[in-house]
Design an enzyme around this catalytic site. Structure first.
Site, short mmCIF file in Angstrom:
data_model
loop_
_atom_site.label_atom_id
_atom_site.label_comp_id
_atom_site.label_asym_id
_atom_site.label_seq_id
_atom_site.Cartn_x
_atom_site.Cartn_y
_atom_site.Cartn_z
CD GLU B 208 -1.64 -2.39 1.66
OE1 GLU B 208 -0.49 -2.55 2.11
OE2 GLU B 208 -2.48 -3.33 1.59
CG HIS B 277 -9.45 -6.84 8.96
ND1 HIS B 277 -8.46 -7.38 9.74
CD2 HIS B 277 -9.07 -7.08 7.68
CE1 HIS B 277 -7.53 -7.95 8.96
NE2 HIS B 277 -7.88 -7.77 7.72
C1 LIG Z 1 -1.71 -4.24 4.82
C2 LIG Z 1 -2.74 -5.18 4.36
N1 LIG Z 1 -3.14 -5.11 3.08
C3 LIG Z 1 -4.09 -5.94 2.61
C4 LIG Z 1 -4.67 -6.86 3.44
C5 LIG Z 1 -5.76 -7.80 2.92
N2 LIG Z 1 -5.23 -9.14 2.78
C6 LIG Z 1 -5.37 -10.04 3.77
S1 LIG Z 1 -4.59 -11.44 3.45
C7 LIG Z 1 -4.03 -10.90 1.96
C8 LIG Z 1 -3.20 -11.80 1.13
C9 LIG Z 1 -1.90 -12.13 1.76
O1 LIG Z 1 -1.27 -13.18 1.10
P1 LIG Z 1 0.01 -13.90 1.66
O2 LIG Z 1 0.91 -12.93 2.30
O3 LIG Z 1 0.57 -14.70 0.55
O4 LIG Z 1 -0.52 -14.86 2.81
P2 LIG Z 1 -1.55 -16.07 2.71
O5 LIG Z 1 -2.92 -15.51 2.83
O6 LIG Z 1 -1.30 -16.78 1.43
O7 LIG Z 1 -1.25 -16.93 3.90
C10 LIG Z 1 -4.49 -9.61 1.74
C11 LIG Z 1 -4.22 -8.84 0.52
C12 LIG Z 1 -4.24 -6.88 4.79
N3 LIG Z 1 -4.77 -7.72 5.68
N4 LIG Z 1 -3.26 -6.05 5.21
#
Ligand SMILES: Cc1ncc(C[n+]2csc(CCOP(=O)(O)OP(=O)(O)O)c2C)c(N)n1
Ligand SMILES: [Mg+2]
Lengths: 349, 474
Positions: B208, B277
């Protein structure tokens, strides 16, 4: 595929870990488990899997709300790492944290009751799926912000160094999180100050609906610390024995005051990102293929059968695990909601 | 004992769905995690997974059945291992795990929260029916008589606003997490990638701070980015660029550099997603000179104001609300409907008291107005729509007529939009007031997860009713 990459495992600093970093064939890897260790790993991974399946069911029945990120498919990562740790070592992870709570030894009932938002949940029902904690077990949560666990984990390691104890912090984050800026700020400080931290990238290939290839200019995340001189390794994160082997090396390295390591665990999540997930970004065949050919539990099960453990013994473990999970679910459904007065408690001390 | 597979709920609001297809036939053996069926709701298709190893003993609900209620048994799975199962256990009931709704879980937590009214309503609030209809736009002058209207969801209105402005101006583009291939985490950008291509609908990594900076840099040169935050919670990673780079540059540069950019995404409480959230950033951004801040409550306002925001040469914070995305309302047909930024809307005219709110707070305010009308109390409800600049003129004119004011919002009470309105009213219309201003807001706590606590953390229509009665000394 995770496993293909994993066999091309390499360490960024060959000096460290040496040949042990090169995994051998699927079985009989370096530092292979004893039969009892395999049984233990099997039981723990199964416990996480069954727990998560139950959580999925309870979500479907409306007993769990909001976001609920299941760990199914990734069990070997946290179980193998936990087996490499010593009492006193710490763990921190993001929102996909149910497996971590179980591996760190938290009580199943308190975890399930947190999922249902009840009074005896580990966070008194106030945190839910994404926010579980057990500092007495070295578990510092359960965080919803992607990327935040890298500096937070480095900070826990900083405290270890500051206090002069020999504890190591294991900080988990995802492949998607590995692009966040704060991760690199943490890398720099961790190496600069030789903090006793092991960064675990749980590379399950996707961040929500975005594959790693679509989000990352370079996809070998184990090398993301190279410009800070942090060594990294690719690990077959579906093989609990290889996870423990790599984890042990990295933890020892950190404990000896040599600083951080990045372990990129090649893994896979079988379920959607959260309970709501259109799953249009990957094929059903891809998921099926991983489940059929790289399942962490099946892998260890096959080795156990090879060790002469009988099907009946494994079934007995399975039954016991199911009973434990069912008992946790019963508890989580009968435990009352928090008292209304708890709305305003714990805001400040 | 066979296990009953139950029709799963995908979100706390789902009540029924269609059993579209069975992927496994009776008698086939299944493994835990196998996809066995597909179900559909009005918004989503999802896969049903087996919850246990065994044999699909019986299909209880045939494919194609519509209106299958959540938790109805749809099939029986017989364990492989029947003998081994604890025979003392009764028939296990289990909803299958589900995968694939196209929409994040939505529900409507609606109960008590902190009221800073002179008297407080302590009566326990009841669950209300979800608001399916957003209030109608009523500023007659904004919509020419005879304009053809279409009924749309807030979600569709936002998408159309972006699509129309992107057609109109090639410098407008959209970037953010999951806005392209995934069609938006909350499906706001549905279809945009297909229409405008990857050059203008850009999927970003989860970075972000970085992509917000990229957006602002592009805006410095005159491009008009729309930066979507998956939710405003994650914009905290990027708030430095929103404030230090976007909001201040025009001033710092003596007017030489502009940031024509729109930051948008869902703000405020969602359902059961807990502290990190679920929070409202209205006051945070409304505090900042150099920004305009918009928070619509109806599809028409959302469309007209988002179009205005995209055309505006200033940096704009556009606060949407997940819980309102599915609400319907009439929207003027056509692509030339643009609303003025900085103008409140009188959503309901009245004479006894003024209720000022915005975004989801309007749901409580309007419901309260209906309840009060039954008691013969006639309140005027003002939807601020824009939070910076605040349309105090409209608020003050109303207060001069009713002599009483109640503000309603979901945010925390300290230094909130309601605080600012009350302060302005006290300073500018003190002599017109017949009672101290009252505020209804969310509770002054991080959002709890537990269902009962979450309800207590959010405001309710009952609290608004109590606050209005208190300023009327009833
Ligand atoms: C700063 C932030 N941006 C966006 C999100 C929304 N979000 C939650 S999980 C996720 C994906 C993360 O993927 P990854 O790091 O690969 O972990 P996984 O879910 O595969 O375990 C996103 C975009 C968030 N929680 N925090
Ligand atoms: Mg991932």
């Amino acid at each position: 595929m995770a496993a293909e990459k994993a066999t091309r495992s390499r360490s960024a600093k060959p000096a460290k870990g040496g040949d042990a970093a090169q995994p051998a064939a699927a079985t009989g890897v370096a530092a292979a488990f004893t039969r009892d260790e395999r049984l233990d790993a099997y039981r723990q991974m199964l416990l996480i899997r069954r727990f998560e399946e139950k959580a999925g069911q309870l979500y479907g029945m409306g007993h769990i709300g909001g976001f609920c990120h299941l760990y199914i498919g990734q069990e070997a990562v946290v179980v193998g790492m936990q087996m490499a740790q010593q009492p006193g070592d710490q763990v921190i992870t993001a929102y996909r944290d149910h497996g971590h709570t179980i591996a760190t030894g938290m009580e199943l009932k308190s975890v399930m009751a947190e999922l249902t938002g009840r009074r005896n949940g580990c966070s008194q029902g106030k945190g839910g799926s994404m926010h579980m904690f057990a500092p007495d077990k070295g578990f510092y949560g359960g965080h919803g912000i992607v990327g935040a666990t890298a500096p937070l984990g480095a900070g826990i390691a900083f405290a270890n160094k500051y206090r002069g104890n020999d504890r190591v912090c294991v900080a988990y984050f995802g492949d998607g999180a590995a692009n966040q800026g704060q991760v690199y700020e943490a890398f720099n400080m961790a190496e600069l100050w030789k903090l006793p931290v092991v960064f675990i990238v749980e590379n399950n290939k996707y961040a929500m609906g975005t594959s790693i290839e679509r989000a990352s200019s370079t996809t070998n995340l184990s090398q993301r610390g190279l410009s800070f001189a942090i060594p990294g390794e690719h690990v077959d994160g579906m093989d609990v024995e290889q996870v423990r082997a790599a984890g042990s090396r990295a933890i020892q390295f950190a404990r000896e005051g040599k600083g951080p390591t990045i372990l990129e665990m090649m893994t896979y999540r079988y379920r959607g990102h959260s309970m709501s997930d259109p799953a249009k970004y990957r094929t059903r065949e891809e998921v099926q293929h991983m489940r059929e050919t790289h399942d962490p539990i099946e892998m260890i099960r096959a080795r156990l059968l090879g060790d002469g453990v009988s099907e009946d013994d494994l079934k007995a473990i399975d039954r016991k695990v199911r009973d434990e999970v069912n008992a946790a679910a019963d508890f989580a459904l009968s435990d009352p909601e928090p008292d209304a007065s708890q709305l305003t408690t714990e805001v400040l001390i | 004992m066979p296990i009953e597979v139950l029709m799963p709920a995908l979100s706390p609001t789902m009540e029924e769905g269609t059993l579209a297809k069975w992927l496994v036939s009776e008698g086939a053996s299944v493994k835990s995690g196998d996809v066995i069926a597909e179900i559909e709701t009005d918004k989503a298709t999802m896969e049903v997974e087996a919850i246990d190893d065994g044999r699909l003993a019986k299909i209880l609900v045939p494919a194609g059945t519509e209106g299958v209620k959540v938790n109805t048994p749809i099939a029986l799975i017989e364990g492989e291992d029947e003998a081994a199962t604890d025979s003392a256990q009764p028939t296990a009931k289990a909803a299958p795990s589900v995968q694939q709704p196209q929409e994040p879980p939505q529900s409507k937590p609606e109960q008590s929260a902190s009221t800073e009214a002179p008297q407080q309503n302590t009566a326990p609030a009841r669950d209300e029916a979800p608001a399916t209809h957003a209030p109608e736009p009523q500023n007659a002058s904004e919509i020419a008589p005879g304009t053809e209207m279409v009924s749309q969801t807030m979600r569709e209105a936002l998408r159309d606003a972006m699509a129309e402005e992107m057609r109109r101006d090639p410098d407008v583009f959209l970037m953010g997490e999951e806005v392209g291939q995934y069609q938006g985490a909350y499906k706001i950008s549905q279809g945009l990638l297909e229409e405008f291509g990857e050059r203008r609908v850009i999927d970003t990594p989860i970075t972000e701070y970085g992509f917000t900076g990229v957006g602002v840099g592009a805006a410095f040169t005159g491009l008009k980015p729309i930066v979507e935050f998956m939710t405003w919670n994650f914009a905290m990673q990027a708030i430095d660029h929103i404030i230090n780079s976007a909001a201040k540059t025009h001033y710092m540069s003596g007017g030489t550099v502009r940031s024509p950019i729109v930051f948008r995404g869902p703000n405020g409480a969602a359902a059961r997603v807990a502290a990190q959230h679920s929070q409202c950033f209205s006051a945070w951004y409304a505090h900042v000179p150099g920004l305009k801040v918009i928070a619509p409550s109806t599809p028409a306002d959302a469309k007209g104001l988002l179009k205005a925001a995209i055309r505006d040469p200033n940096p704009i914070v556009f606060l949407e609300n997940e819980m309102l995305y599915g609400t319907h309302g009439d929207v003027p047909k056509g692509d030339d409907f643009v609303l003025p930024i900085g103008k409140a809307r009188i959503a309901r005219a009245g004479k006894d008291a003024t209720v000022v709110s915005f975004a989801r707070g309007m749901t409580y305010a309007l419901a309260a107005a209906d309840m009060l009308a039954k008691d013969g109390i006639d309140v005027e409800v003002i939807d601020l729509r824009t939070l910076r600049p605040l349309d105090m003129e409209t608020v003050l004119a109303s207060v001069r007529k009713t002599n009483r004011i109640v503000t309603v919002e979901e945010a925390w009470p300290v230094c909130s939009i309601g605080s600012e309105i009350c302060a302005q009213v006290a300073m500018q219309a003190f002599d017109d007031l017949d009672a101290p201003p009252a505020k209804v807001s969310g509770a002054d706590v991080p959002m709890p997860y537990a269902a009962n606590l979450e309800k207590l953390a959010l405001p309710t229509a009952e609290q608004v009713v109590a606050a209005v009665k208190s300023v009327l000394y009833l």
